[in-house]
Each structure stands twice: as C-alpha cells, then as structure tokens.
Write a protein that holds these residues in place. Structure first.
Motif, PDB file in Angstrom:
ATOM      1  N   UNK A  33      34.110  41.852  27.393  1.00  0.00           N
ATOM      2  CA  UNK A  33      34.039  42.244  28.792  1.00  0.00           C
ATOM      3  C   UNK A  33      34.593  41.198  29.761  1.00  0.00           C
ATOM      4  N   UNK A  34      34.276  39.897  29.597  1.00  0.00           N
ATOM      5  CA  UNK A  34      34.802  38.904  30.544  1.00  0.00           C
ATOM      6  C   UNK A  34      36.325  38.891  30.634  1.00  0.00           C
ATOM      7  N   UNK A  35      36.992  38.971  29.493  1.00  0.00           N
ATOM      8  CA  UNK A  35      38.459  38.940  29.501  1.00  0.00           C
ATOM      9  C   UNK A  35      39.015  40.145  30.263  1.00  0.00           C
ATOM     10  N   UNK A  36      38.439  41.317  30.019  1.00  0.00           N
ATOM     11  CA  UNK A  36      38.924  42.536  30.671  1.00  0.00           C
ATOM     12  C   UNK A  36      38.740  42.475  32.182  1.00  0.00           C
ATOM     13  N   UNK A  37      37.549  42.068  32.629  1.00  0.00           N
ATOM     14  CA  UNK A  37      37.271  42.061  34.061  1.00  0.00           C
ATOM     15  C   UNK A  37      37.943  40.891  34.778  1.00  0.00           C
TER      16      UNK A  37
END
Length: 314
Positions: A69-73
């Motif tokens: 999730x962190x990479x995507x957001x």
C-alpha cells in the motif's frame, strides 16, 4: 500480455516444479497414500482446520496488501523520487529482519507446538521475546541514528532523505522483527479470526495515515505518521500475542524497560558521537565500533547465562 502475462508466467513457471514434486512423492509413497488418504479423513481434517482457509487466506491477503500500500499511495500523491527513497529505506531495514525473522519463525513454530502441549507456551514465548528484543533493539537504534550519514556515504547525497525515512521507520521495524516469529501463536492456538482482525486493522490504519499525509502534501510527514502508527500497532501486536500465550502484561513491560535500561549507555554513546562528530565516514566507523562492543557484551552475557544453566562456573 502486460500485467496478466506476469501472473500467467508465474503460474506456468511454478507448475512444472509442482508436478515433478508430486510425481516423485507418488513413486516413493504410493502405497501409503492409497492406504491413508481417503474422503473420510480429508473431510474430517477440512472441518477440523476450516479456520485456515476461511480466515488465514483473507488475513494473508490483507497483510500483503498493507505491505504494498505505501508504494502505491506514495506514487499517487508524490513524485517517483519519494517512492524510490521509501523503497530503498524499506529494503535496507527489512532485508536482515526478513532473513533472520524467517529462520527464527520456523524454529519457533516447531518448538512452540511442543511447549504448548506441555502447557509452557507462555514461558517459551517470553524467552524468545526477550532474546529478540536483546539482539534487535540496539542495532536498529544505532542504524536509525546513523541512517542519513550512512545513506549519504553508501548511496550518494541524493539518497540521504531515505536515511531520514529510516529514522521514522526503525521502531516499527523493531516490533515487526519481534512479532514475526511470535505471530505463529495465532495458528498454534487456532486463533485465525483474531489474526484477520489485526491485519484488517493494520491495513485500514495504513490507508488512513497515508491518505492524510498525501492530502497534506508532505512526504516526510506521511512517512512519520506511517512509522509511528506502525510502531504503535505492532507494539500492541506483541503485547497481545504474549498475553494469548499466557504472559502477563506487567511482565512484558518489565522486560521492555529492562532492555531499554541495558541499551541506554550504548544509545547515549551513539547520540554523543552523532552530536560531536562532523565527518560522516568517521561517525559510521565509530558507531560500528559501538555496535561491536554491544555484540561482544551480549555474546558474553549469553555464554555466562548458558554456563549457569548447565552448572558451569564461568
């Protein structure tokens, strides 16, 4: 085929290995399989362990989603540079944790099952918790202190911000390192529903803090919120796992405070060096020396304690 091709290729790549493995097992154990594997036993085991497919599958999905999730957001709200800085910081922190944690997890699971049958799961879990805390606390703290300088020397000035990210993520990674082996307690006690609850909570909390940081438009604040939230949740995870194993909350907190007291001189020495030394290279060398002193101290302590348990005078 694009992204679909990657998934199809992964499946086709693994399929021949699975078929070859099945062929070898069938050749060697064909009679045993025919004798012991039948519909009744399969049905009985499906009912007995139904929580694994019902809850563990979704729990793993939530956990994996929260990891990516962190990479995507970050890619949605910030520049590719911010994504690269986070990715490097995360890899440097998680690489040793994943390798060591995976090895310990396998050994812990086997031994913990035996200890649970003897009704000593709490005692054994507390022992492992203390060992992981003892050998993980100071190294991660020292890495956090030296991270900007270390990334500047090792990767170049343009990656110094990744070192700043490491400082916000290090406490979170410490509790991940401790929790990783202990998380087997959920499966040992057949509490897959509780594990699903935690991973769902982890996913939602990460989603919320990343969205807040993203809308505020500050990548450092986003990583700081992410690291602080993760540290709080994984700390709760450790407390919860030990409580399920039978360890009282007060005992866990006492162990944490004791280890903090032992590590305080090393932390103060590292902080003083950070304040006094202006050369990045010299600072890294001196902090490595502090780390070596800590490792030798722990090793000596381990040898002495082992000798006492065996009745040997050291």
């Amino acid at each position: 085929m694009g992204s679909a091709g990657l998934m199809v290729g992964q499946i086709l790549g693994q399929l021949p290995a699975c078929l070859l493995l099945f062929r070898d097992i069938w050749k060697k154990e064909k009679n045993l399989i025919k004798k012991s594997v039948h519909f009744g036993s399969i049905k009985r085991l499906l009912i007995r362990y139904k929580k694994f497919p019902l809850f563990s599958t979704w729990s793993s999905l939530m956990n994996t989603s929260s990891v990516h999730l962190p990479v995507l957001l970050l890619a949605v709200f910030f520049s590719p540079a911010a994504v690269g800085q986070y990715t490097l910081a995360n890899r440097v922190l998680m690489a040793p944790v994943s390798i060591i944690g995976s090895a310990i997890s396998q050994a812990f699971l086997q031994k913990a099952i035996e200890e649970n049958r003897k009704e000593r799961l709490g005692e054994f879990s507390l022992l492992v918790f203390r060992k992981l805390l003892a050998f993980g606390f100071i190294p991660l703290i020292l890495l956090s202190i030296a991270a900007p300088e270390l990334f500047n020397v090792a990767f170049g000035p343009e990656w110094e911000k990744a070192g700043l990210y490491v400082q916000f993520l290090s406490v979170w990674v410490l509790f991940v390192f401790i929790s990783s082996p202990l998380s087997s307690i959920f499966n040992i006690l057949e509490l897959q529903k509780e594990n699903l609850f935690f991973n769902s909570l982890l996913f939602l909390s990460r989603l919320i803090v990343l969205l807040i940081g993203g809308f505020l438009g500050n990548d450092v604040l986003t990583i700081a919120l992410f690291g602080i939230t993760g540290a709080i949740l994984w700390f709760y995870h450790v407390i919860w796992l030990l409580k399920l194993a039978g360890v009282h909350f007060k005992v866990t907190i006492t162990s944490l405070l004791t280890e903090a007291g032992v590590g305080l001189p090393f932390f103060l020495a590292a902080a003083a060096l950070k304040f006094l030394i202006k050369s990045d290279v010299l600072l890294i060398v001196l902090l490595m020396a502090v780390l070596m002193v800590f490792v030798l101290y722990r090793f000596k302590e381990f040898v002495i304690n082992t000798g006492k348990r065996k009745g040997v005078t050291m």
